[in-house]
Design a protein around this motif. Sequence first.
Motif, PDB file in Angstrom:
ATOM      1  N   ASP A   1      11.860 -13.099   0.549  1.00 56.00           N
ATOM      2  CA  ASP A   1      12.906 -12.249  -0.024  1.00 56.00           C
ATOM      3  C   ASP A   1      12.672 -11.886  -1.491  1.00 56.00           C
ATOM      4  O   ASP A   1      13.286 -10.956  -2.003  1.00 56.00           O
ATOM      5  CB  ASP A   1      14.289 -12.877   0.150  1.00 56.00           C
ATOM      6  N   GLY A   2      11.766 -12.589  -2.159  1.00 55.37           N
ATOM      7  CA  GLY A   2      11.491 -12.270  -3.555  1.00 55.37           C
ATOM      8  C   GLY A   2      10.212 -11.504  -3.788  1.00 55.37           C
ATOM      9  O   GLY A   2       9.859 -11.221  -4.940  1.00 55.37           O
ATOM     10  N   ASN A   3       9.514 -11.166  -2.708  1.00 52.41           N
ATOM     11  CA  ASN A   3       8.213 -10.502  -2.837  1.00 52.41           C
ATOM     12  C   ASN A   3       8.317  -9.000  -2.580  1.00 52.41           C
ATOM     13  O   ASN A   3       8.852  -8.587  -1.554  1.00 52.41           O
ATOM     14  CB  ASN A   3       7.209 -11.093  -1.849  1.00 52.41           C
ATOM     15  N   PRO A   4       7.775  -8.172  -3.474  1.00 52.77           N
ATOM     16  CA  PRO A   4       7.730  -6.728  -3.222  1.00 52.77           C
ATOM     17  C   PRO A   4       6.517  -6.361  -2.370  1.00 52.77           C
ATOM     18  O   PRO A   4       5.501  -7.053  -2.401  1.00 52.77           O
ATOM     19  CB  PRO A   4       7.599  -6.144  -4.632  1.00 52.77           C
ATOM     20  N   HIS A   5       6.643  -5.287  -1.612  1.00 54.43           N
ATOM     21  CA  HIS A   5       5.532  -4.766  -0.823  1.00 54.43           C
ATOM     22  C   HIS A   5       5.533  -3.246  -0.919  1.00 54.43           C
ATOM     23  O   HIS A   5       6.555  -2.610  -0.646  1.00 54.43           O
ATOM     24  CB  HIS A   5       5.647  -5.188   0.649  1.00 54.43           C
ATOM     25  N   THR A   6       4.406  -2.671  -1.267  1.00 54.17           N
ATOM     26  CA  THR A   6       4.321  -1.223  -1.420  1.00 54.17           C
ATOM     27  C   THR A   6       4.571  -0.502  -0.101  1.00 54.17           C
ATOM     28  O   THR A   6       4.929   0.675  -0.102  1.00 54.17           O
ATOM     29  CB  THR A   6       2.941  -0.806  -1.951  1.00 54.17           C
ATOM     30  N   TRP A   7       4.380  -1.192   1.014  1.00 53.55           N
ATOM     31  CA  TRP A   7       4.467  -0.563   2.337  1.00 53.55           C
ATOM     32  C   TRP A   7       5.786  -0.851   3.051  1.00 53.55           C
ATOM     33  O   TRP A   7       5.977  -0.468   4.197  1.00 53.55           O
ATOM     34  CB  TRP A   7       3.298  -1.023   3.198  1.00 53.55           C
ATOM     35  N   LEU A   8       6.724  -1.527   2.367  1.00 53.89           N
ATOM     36  CA  LEU A   8       8.006  -1.845   2.989  1.00 53.89           C
ATOM     37  C   LEU A   8       9.163  -1.397   2.108  1.00 53.89           C
ATOM     38  O   LEU A   8       9.247  -1.764   0.933  1.00 53.89           O
ATOM     39  CB  LEU A   8       8.148  -3.360   3.207  1.00 53.89           C
TER      40      LEU A   8
END
Length: 213
Positions: free
Chosen positions: A196-203
């Motif tokens: 829940d604390g991680n960003p993802h460029t594809w999501l």
Amino acid sequence: MTPADLMQEFDRQTAVLIDRGYPQHSGLDDAAFRALLTPLAEKVVTFQVSAGDMEIGTLPFAIAVKSDLVATDVQMAAVSKDGRQGISKLYPRSASDFHVTADTVLPHGLAYLIVDIDRGQQNRNLPPNEALILIKREARLALTIEEGIAIATQCPDFLRKNNCYSLLVSRHAGDQRVPAIWINAAKQPNLGWCWDGNPHTWLGSASCASRTD
């Protein structure tokens, strides 16, 4: 969309669910399953929504089916995109471990409608926790696993390479995992999870304007 357009789309979505075996998996025949959805048709024709845009990532509505009627893993396996079947990879959790958050209110019916859907393009590359703040600020509703599957079932082209969506309000108590649906390396629709604390460029994080049954 006109009432006639909305009704045509509702009939199409009903046919998709029947074609994917939802009546059999729910222990109903086709007629009984259609009867279960009939009250929703009366709501659909009242919506004031646009036709949606696959590129931008919007849809007018989708019929969501609760896991009480058809198990989540079964629903995901019924997703099909470009001839490839959907899969669930939630280890060390399973789909049944994820439950709707306490502040999320679902309609009472076993099937209901999610209205004015947005894939979350504007919150791509934001950690889910931050995306949820934005969604609530806009008075929108983050989605459950079953609602995310409903979208992928009805409109598989909504899943785009490097442009898929997290489902922020299906969670496991005390856990930082957030379920999401994306296209995996084998080009299959994939139900998995991210932190829940991680960003993802594809999501992005998907949302809707309302739910109704």
